[in-house]
Enzyme design. Sequence first.
Site, PDB file in Angstrom:
ATOM      1  CB  CYS A   1      -0.885  -0.182   1.158  1.00 19.70           C
ATOM      2  SG  CYS A   1      -2.002   1.543   1.402  1.00 19.70           S
TER       3      CYS A   1
ATOM      4  CG  ASN B   1      -2.516  -7.752  -1.883  1.00 19.17           C
ATOM      5  OD1 ASN B   1      -3.496  -7.428  -1.250  1.00 19.17           O
ATOM      6  ND2 ASN B   1      -2.067  -6.879  -2.912  1.00 19.17           N
TER       7      ASN B   1
END
Length: 314
Positions: free
Chosen positions: A254, A263
């Site tokens: 992010c 992820n």
Amino acid sequence: MTHSPLPMRVPAAGLPARVRIHEVGPRDGLQNEKAIVPTDVKADFVHRLAAAGLTTVEATGFVHPKWVPQLADAGEVLLRLTDLPGGVHVPVLVPNIRGLERATAHGADRVAVLASATETFARRNLNRTVDESLAMFDPVVARAKREGLHVRGYLSMCFGDPWEGRVPLDQVVRTARALADMGCDELSLGDTIGVATPGHVGALLDALTAAGLGVERLGVHFHDTYGQALANTLAALQHGVTTVDAAAGGLGGCPFAKSATGNLPTEDLVWMLQGLGVETGVDLDALVATSVWMADRLGRPSPSRTVTALSHKE
């Protein structure tokens, strides 16, 4: 590459028969890359993921290039995906009305907005309070629904915030309820910095269900910072969730939360689900080959343990 008949399928009680994987590698995965990935490579990535059996591939985002330079070619990417087979959906992220207009002008029929459950992240990511950001998204969602688009609502920082620490369940429920009430078809619960644990996942899902948000509208989005993403996913499946976000090869992070790591790798998820007898429609060998191909283009190995294991087999 061809893997062995493993994992052996041993179904567990209380799990859904099928899970829809919402592949976020091309957007959420690549947006954090420092070097600009060529448009042709991005489009090829989506095509390869679709060929591997993924039916929902989040392709890009129509955000301001000043904030996320990696997505500056969003329109070009979508134009190169018009030949995807029927049944493959390519949602795109839109931050505001302008982003929605650009997305629909390029043929998008599925969009997503990204809200925050915490004030600090809302300020850092959107330069607004939580309520101000919801007010900004309301007309975006309303217009998208009027135009017949499917709308997903991402909710970040559901399980912890790097600046605020613990995030109360009722705080997450309030924001999720607001996104649902404005018309979002589905909500993705984000563990943006990867601090969730299975009990926390179950407690939040119970709280959301009690607030009238059925699990059929909920998806989960786990980061693997502390190695908990698969355990958290299993907990969500045991609570009835059937939509799981993942990124091929474990790409991502992010740009506005530096403690956020990659992820949940799609390959690791598919390996677990195959062992549990849960259908995904994904060809694991083709998916691993795709992540190896992308890792070559990024110049570094995939962090996915399944990619590592299967790509090194003879």
